[in-house]
Design a protein around this motif. Sequence first.
Motif, PDB file in Angstrom:
ATOM      1  N   ASP A  74      28.369  32.081  -9.306  1.00  0.00           N
ATOM      2  CA  ASP A  74      28.458  33.514  -9.015  1.00  0.00           C
ATOM      3  C   ASP A  74      28.564  33.766  -7.520  1.00  0.00           C
ATOM      4  OD1 ASP A  74      28.430  34.189 -11.620  1.00  0.00           O
ATOM      5  OD2 ASP A  74      26.418  35.053 -11.647  1.00  0.00           O
ATOM      6  N   ALA A  75      27.815  33.019  -6.743  1.00  0.00           N
ATOM      7  CA  ALA A  75      27.831  33.213  -5.293  1.00  0.00           C
ATOM      8  C   ALA A  75      29.221  32.941  -4.735  1.00  0.00           C
ATOM      9  CB  ALA A  75      26.810  32.291  -4.626  1.00  0.00           C
ATOM     10  N   ALA A  76      29.852  31.892  -5.235  1.00  0.00           N
ATOM     11  CA  ALA A  76      31.199  31.550  -4.779  1.00  0.00           C
ATOM     12  C   ALA A  76      32.191  32.647  -5.165  1.00  0.00           C
ATOM     13  CB  ALA A  76      31.638  30.218  -5.373  1.00  0.00           C
ATOM     14  N   LEU A  77      32.040  33.146  -6.388  1.00  0.00           N
ATOM     15  CA  LEU A  77      32.866  34.241  -6.897  1.00  0.00           C
ATOM     16  C   LEU A  77      32.803  35.440  -5.967  1.00  0.00           C
ATOM     17  CD1 LEU A  77      34.184  33.871  -9.692  1.00  0.00           C
ATOM     18  CD2 LEU A  77      32.472  35.413 -10.616  1.00  0.00           C
ATOM     19  N   GLU A  78      31.594  35.778  -5.594  1.00  0.00           N
ATOM     20  CA  GLU A  78      31.405  36.959  -4.751  1.00  0.00           C
ATOM     21  C   GLU A  78      31.897  36.704  -3.328  1.00  0.00           C
ATOM     22  OE1 GLU A  78      27.283  38.177  -5.354  1.00  0.00           O
ATOM     23  OE2 GLU A  78      27.581  37.909  -7.513  1.00  0.00           O
ATOM     24  N   LEU A  79      31.768  35.464  -2.876  1.00  0.00           N
ATOM     25  CA  LEU A  79      32.272  35.140  -1.541  1.00  0.00           C
ATOM     26  C   LEU A  79      33.778  35.348  -1.461  1.00  0.00           C
ATOM     27  CD1 LEU A  79      30.269  31.997  -0.382  1.00  0.00           C
ATOM     28  CD2 LEU A  79      30.287  34.289   0.628  1.00  0.00           C
ATOM     29  N   MET A  80      34.458  35.051  -2.552  1.00  0.00           N
ATOM     30  CA  MET A  80      35.900  35.248  -2.566  1.00  0.00           C
ATOM     31  C   MET A  80      36.203  36.734  -2.397  1.00  0.00           C
ATOM     32  SD  MET A  80      38.503  33.301  -2.798  1.00  0.00           S
ATOM     33  CE  MET A  80      39.496  32.363  -3.909  1.00  0.00           C
ATOM     34  N   TYR A  81      35.484  37.555  -3.113  1.00  0.00           N
ATOM     35  CA  TYR A  81      35.683  38.999  -3.043  1.00  0.00           C
ATOM     36  C   TYR A  81      35.390  39.526  -1.647  1.00  0.00           C
ATOM     37  CZ  TYR A  81      35.111  43.953  -4.232  1.00  0.00           C
ATOM     38  OH  TYR A  81      35.216  45.320  -4.276  1.00  0.00           O
ATOM     39  N   TYR A  82      34.230  39.219  -1.135  1.00  0.00           N
ATOM     40  CA  TYR A  82      33.827  39.730   0.170  1.00  0.00           C
ATOM     41  C   TYR A  82      34.629  39.077   1.289  1.00  0.00           C
ATOM     42  CZ  TYR A  82      29.935  41.763  -2.357  1.00  0.00           C
ATOM     43  OH  TYR A  82      29.179  42.474  -3.232  1.00  0.00           O
ATOM     44  N   GLY A  83      35.057  37.854   1.056  1.00  0.00           N
ATOM     45  CA  GLY A  83      35.846  37.146   2.059  1.00  0.00           C
ATOM     46  C   GLY A  83      37.172  37.851   2.339  1.00  0.00           C
ATOM     47  N   TRP A  84      37.823  38.282   1.305  1.00  0.00           N
ATOM     48  CA  TRP A  84      39.092  38.976   1.476  1.00  0.00           C
ATOM     49  C   TRP A  84      38.894  40.238   2.313  1.00  0.00           C
ATOM     50  CZ3 TRP A  84      44.066  38.489   1.523  1.00  0.00           C
ATOM     51  CH2 TRP A  84      44.868  39.630   1.499  1.00  0.00           C
ATOM     52  N   GLY A 144      36.390  40.832   4.321  1.00  0.00           N
ATOM     53  CA  GLY A 144      35.951  40.455   5.662  1.00  0.00           C
ATOM     54  C   GLY A 144      37.125  40.067   6.547  1.00  0.00           C
ATOM     55  N   MET A 145      38.106  39.399   5.949  1.00  0.00           N
ATOM     56  CA  MET A 145      39.239  38.955   6.748  1.00  0.00           C
ATOM     57  C   MET A 145      40.153  40.112   7.120  1.00  0.00           C
ATOM     58  SD  MET A 145      42.189  36.079   5.976  1.00  0.00           S
ATOM     59  CE  MET A 145      43.365  37.175   5.180  1.00  0.00           C
ATOM     60  N   MET A 150      41.027  26.036  -1.104  1.00  0.00           N
ATOM     61  CA  MET A 150      41.875  27.209  -1.290  1.00  0.00           C
ATOM     62  C   MET A 150      43.248  26.815  -1.832  1.00  0.00           C
ATOM     63  SD  MET A 150      40.116  29.851  -0.721  1.00  0.00           S
ATOM     64  CE  MET A 150      41.149  31.269  -0.409  1.00  0.00           C
ATOM     65  N   ILE A 187      33.275  34.317   7.051  1.00  0.00           N
ATOM     66  CA  ILE A 187      34.366  35.293   6.913  1.00  0.00           C
ATOM     67  C   ILE A 187      33.858  36.582   6.283  1.00  0.00           C
ATOM     68  CG2 ILE A 187      36.549  35.782   5.752  1.00  0.00           C
ATOM     69  CD1 ILE A 187      37.208  32.795   5.951  1.00  0.00           C
ATOM     70  N   ASN A 212      32.147  39.448   8.225  1.00  0.00           N
ATOM     71  CA  ASN A 212      32.891  40.354   9.106  1.00  0.00           C
ATOM     72  C   ASN A 212      33.038  41.730   8.494  1.00  0.00           C
ATOM     73  OD1 ASN A 212      33.706  37.614  10.179  1.00  0.00           O
ATOM     74  ND2 ASN A 212      34.673  38.988  11.637  1.00  0.00           N
TER      75      ASN A 212
END
Lengths: 156, 156
Positions: free
Chosen positions: A23-33, A35-36, A149, B152, B155
């Motif tokens: 789940d943490a990885a899943l959410e990182l993908m969402y927030y990562g986009w 954030g970038m 990725m 990331i 941010n």
Amino acid sequence: MPKTASRAAGLHRASLGKLHDLDAALELMYYGWRGMTLLADQYLATLGLSRPHHRILYVVARQPDISIGSLIEVLGISKQALNRPLNLLLERKLLTSKRSPEQHRSKLLRLTQEGQRVEQRASGYERKVLRDAFDRVGQPGAAAWMAVMGVIADNN
Amino acid sequence: MPKTASRAAGLHRASLGKLHDLDAALELMYYGWRGMTLLADQYLATLGLSRPHHRILYVVARQPDISIGSLIEVLGISKQALNRPLNLLLERKLLTSKRSPEQHRSKLLRLTQEGQRVEQRASGYERKVLRDAFDRVGQPGAAAWMAVMGVIADNN
DNA sequence: CCTCTAAGGTCAATCTAGTTGACGTTAGAA
DNA sequence: TTCTAACGTCAACTAGATTGACCTTAGAGG
């Protein structure tokens, strides 16, 4: 302006309980986009531009003299969807289109100097986010990120 | 159905020339998101659902008995925007809402069994993509990916 | 020369996902 | 009883997409 604008849509990197280890990885993908792209989007907004305009500028910057048809293909949208943002960029003189002498049928798109400046700056904000992150984990970490990725992106 | 549906919007992991060394990373972020969500979105579409519905199901699954107000906060959208997808999920009986005995003012949302099944399956498709990628690079690689994405995502 | 076709342009209608603003309802708290 | 928090809903708008239809421009082939 929305109440949550300063945090961007739904972004307190949520305090949600985890049902799965991924789940943490899943959410990182969402927030990562988010954030970038956040800074770049804010910059583009000051020019009255947004994601679609940036995507066009990005592609044309990397494929000068691309035709409209090819651009449609690369972006994966309909010509009707391309029409609006493309015309705006032409009106604003961030882009030029001219027919080539030989292949007079297709139009060739190019960035103007101003278009290059905008593209550079918008993409620059995104690259900075990535660079900072890569710097913090070192080259092997960056390579691992790219590898992961790459595999994820291949799911198409 | 769009001509490019099988490749999903603009997705031949483009053959664009690179202007910067980080361009590849930039594009991986873009394609990565699509790669992770594509299967899940296709599954959801067969049920007449989409991203917003999934986000609601995801949050409620991890925060049972969440109130509508809290859900709005976590998702970062307006109550008007939440209204439609939420009501659909209630009509379809993927979600239940009841007022608690004490705090009779706020409604408590929960997944039904069917709602759990749908959420599990949709999120499961996304997790599988991640799991496959992590498996291919090993635990250290996965940890590096998490670290990079964490930076990331900060941010905001 | 004429017609076919590729590339591009544009109009209309529709959809999804969001926004504000305004107002109404429900029910606990003061 | 009144005030207010939480929820519900209506209307109008925007952005970004879709499909379908139709038109123009201009090279290619008979």
